[in-house]
Write a protein that holds these residues in place. Structure first.
Motif, PDB file in Angstrom:
ATOM      1  N   LEU A  44       0.778  -1.298   0.022  1.00  0.00           N
ATOM      2  CA  LEU A  44      -0.091  -0.104   0.035  1.00  0.00           C
ATOM      3  C   LEU A  44       0.970   1.474  -0.104  1.00  0.00           C
ATOM      4  O   LEU A  44       0.380   2.306  -0.739  1.00  0.00           O
ATOM      5  CB  LEU A  44      -0.987  -0.055   1.199  1.00  0.00           C
ATOM      6  CG  LEU A  44      -2.074  -1.016   1.138  1.00  0.00           C
ATOM      7  CD1 LEU A  44      -2.879  -1.032   2.349  1.00  0.00           C
ATOM      8  CD2 LEU A  44      -3.088  -0.784   0.041  1.00  0.00           C
ATOM      9  N   ARG A  45       2.065   1.174   0.824  1.00  0.00           N
ATOM     10  CA  ARG A  45       2.890   2.416   0.856  1.00  0.00           C
ATOM     11  C   ARG A  45       3.554   2.634  -0.646  1.00  0.00           C
ATOM     12  O   ARG A  45       3.542   3.615  -1.008  1.00  0.00           O
ATOM     13  CB  ARG A  45       3.923   2.324   1.781  1.00  0.00           C
ATOM     14  CG  ARG A  45       3.418   2.417   3.223  1.00  0.00           C
ATOM     15  CD  ARG A  45       4.217   2.170   4.189  1.00  0.00           C
ATOM     16  NE  ARG A  45       3.935   2.394   5.655  1.00  0.00           N
ATOM     17  CZ  ARG A  45       4.454   2.516   6.695  1.00  0.00           C
ATOM     18  NH1 ARG A  45       5.790   3.075   6.585  1.00  0.00           N
ATOM     19  NH2 ARG A  45       3.798   2.754   7.743  1.00  0.00           N
ATOM     20  N   LEU A  46       4.116   1.514  -1.304  1.00  0.00           N
ATOM     21  CA  LEU A  46       4.464   1.715  -2.598  1.00  0.00           C
ATOM     22  C   LEU A  46       3.535   2.142  -3.300  1.00  0.00           C
ATOM     23  O   LEU A  46       3.753   2.858  -4.465  1.00  0.00           O
ATOM     24  CB  LEU A  46       4.986   0.399  -3.039  1.00  0.00           C
ATOM     25  CG  LEU A  46       6.387  -0.241  -2.303  1.00  0.00           C
ATOM     26  CD1 LEU A  46       6.761  -1.739  -2.778  1.00  0.00           C
ATOM     27  CD2 LEU A  46       7.688   0.715  -2.513  1.00  0.00           C
ATOM     28  N   THR A  47       2.324   1.719  -3.458  1.00  0.00           N
ATOM     29  CA  THR A  47       1.307   2.074  -4.571  1.00  0.00           C
ATOM     30  C   THR A  47       0.917   3.933  -4.073  1.00  0.00           C
ATOM     31  O   THR A  47       0.624   4.469  -5.242  1.00  0.00           O
ATOM     32  CB  THR A  47      -0.113   1.168  -4.474  1.00  0.00           C
ATOM     33  OG1 THR A  47      -0.624   1.254  -3.189  1.00  0.00           O
ATOM     34  CG2 THR A  47       0.370  -0.104  -4.925  1.00  0.00           C
ATOM     35  N   ALA A  48       1.047   3.959  -3.205  1.00  0.00           N
ATOM     36  CA  ALA A  48       0.659   5.568  -2.789  1.00  0.00           C
ATOM     37  C   ALA A  48       1.690   6.509  -3.213  1.00  0.00           C
ATOM     38  O   ALA A  48       1.493   7.436  -3.712  1.00  0.00           O
ATOM     39  CB  ALA A  48       0.310   5.593  -1.261  1.00  0.00           C
ATOM     40  N   GLN A  49       2.979   5.823  -2.935  1.00  0.00           N
ATOM     41  CA  GLN A  49       4.088   6.594  -3.613  1.00  0.00           C
ATOM     42  C   GLN A  49       4.078   6.786  -4.945  1.00  0.00           C
ATOM     43  O   GLN A  49       4.498   7.808  -5.629  1.00  0.00           O
ATOM     44  CB  GLN A  49       5.565   5.812  -3.034  1.00  0.00           C
ATOM     45  CG  GLN A  49       5.680   6.346  -1.677  1.00  0.00           C
ATOM     46  CD  GLN A  49       7.136   5.608  -1.285  1.00  0.00           C
ATOM     47  OE1 GLN A  49       7.890   4.851  -1.932  1.00  0.00           O
ATOM     48  NE2 GLN A  49       7.442   5.850   0.112  1.00  0.00           N
ATOM     49  N   GLY A  50       3.853   5.860  -5.723  1.00  0.00           N
ATOM     50  CA  GLY A  50       3.733   5.298  -7.066  1.00  0.00           C
ATOM     51  C   GLY A  50       2.663   6.355  -7.655  1.00  0.00           C
ATOM     52  O   GLY A  50       2.925   7.054  -8.766  1.00  0.00           O
ATOM     53  N   ARG A  51       1.561   6.465  -6.887  1.00  0.00           N
ATOM     54  CA  ARG A  51       0.512   7.509  -7.368  1.00  0.00           C
ATOM     55  C   ARG A  51       0.841   8.942  -7.370  1.00  0.00           C
ATOM     56  O   ARG A  51       0.733   9.831  -8.295  1.00  0.00           O
ATOM     57  CB  ARG A  51      -0.714   7.310  -6.571  1.00  0.00           C
ATOM     58  CG  ARG A  51      -1.845   6.651  -7.191  1.00  0.00           C
ATOM     59  CD  ARG A  51      -3.190   6.487  -6.481  1.00  0.00           C
ATOM     60  NE  ARG A  51      -3.143   5.416  -5.694  1.00  0.00           N
ATOM     61  CZ  ARG A  51      -3.403   5.457  -4.486  1.00  0.00           C
ATOM     62  NH1 ARG A  51      -3.885   6.700  -3.889  1.00  0.00           N
ATOM     63  NH2 ARG A  51      -3.278   4.399  -3.713  1.00  0.00           N
ATOM     64  N   ASP A  52       1.782   9.042  -6.221  1.00  0.00           N
ATOM     65  CA  ASP A  52       2.041  10.567  -5.771  1.00  0.00           C
ATOM     66  C   ASP A  52       3.292  10.962  -7.059  1.00  0.00           C
ATOM     67  O   ASP A  52       3.244  12.109  -7.563  1.00  0.00           O
ATOM     68  CB  ASP A  52       2.746  10.806  -4.653  1.00  0.00           C
ATOM     69  CG  ASP A  52       1.825  10.634  -3.558  1.00  0.00           C
ATOM     70  OD1 ASP A  52       0.561  11.083  -3.715  1.00  0.00           O
ATOM     71  OD2 ASP A  52       2.258  10.418  -2.455  1.00  0.00           O
ATOM     72  N   THR A  53       4.104  10.003  -7.572  1.00  0.00           N
ATOM     73  CA  THR A  53       4.987  10.200  -8.478  1.00  0.00           C
ATOM     74  C   THR A  53       4.556  10.276  -9.746  1.00  0.00           C
ATOM     75  O   THR A  53       5.078  11.143 -10.742  1.00  0.00           O
ATOM     76  CB  THR A  53       6.104   9.143  -8.282  1.00  0.00           C
ATOM     77  OG1 THR A  53       6.596   8.809  -6.984  1.00  0.00           O
ATOM     78  CG2 THR A  53       7.424   9.333  -9.179  1.00  0.00           C
ATOM     79  N   ALA A  54       3.896   9.440 -10.070  1.00  0.00           N
ATOM     80  CA  ALA A  54       2.956   9.567 -11.351  1.00  0.00           C
ATOM     81  C   ALA A  54       2.124  10.872 -11.481  1.00  0.00           C
ATOM     82  O   ALA A  54       2.329  11.589 -12.482  1.00  0.00           O
ATOM     83  CB  ALA A  54       2.053   8.378 -11.567  1.00  0.00           C
TER      84      ALA A  54
END
Length: 64
Positions: A44-54
């Motif tokens: 979940l943390r990785l997907t949240a970071q991925g969304r912010d980065t995208a």
């Protein structure tokens, strides 16, 4: 030493060692659950970071 006697002694020692090892063993369900929930949290943390980065990348290439 006769093969049957050797086998019986080995079997008795194996049972004793298994019982001693059982005293130190952690409950598997508990350990599996902790590892599973830790992996979920990391995902979940990785997907949240991925969304912010995208979102940041998209904003940089397409200014409003």
């Amino acid at each position: 030493m006769h093969a049957d006697v050797h086998h019986l002694l080995h079997a008795a020692e194996a049972v004793e060692l298994h019982s001693k090892a059982g005293e130190f063993r952690l409950p598997r369900a508990s350990l599996r659950a902790r590892i599973g929930w830790t992996l979920v949290e990391v995902g979940l943390r990785l997907t949240a970071q991925g969304r912010d980065t995208a979102a940041t990348r998209t904003a940089a290439f397409h200014p409003a």
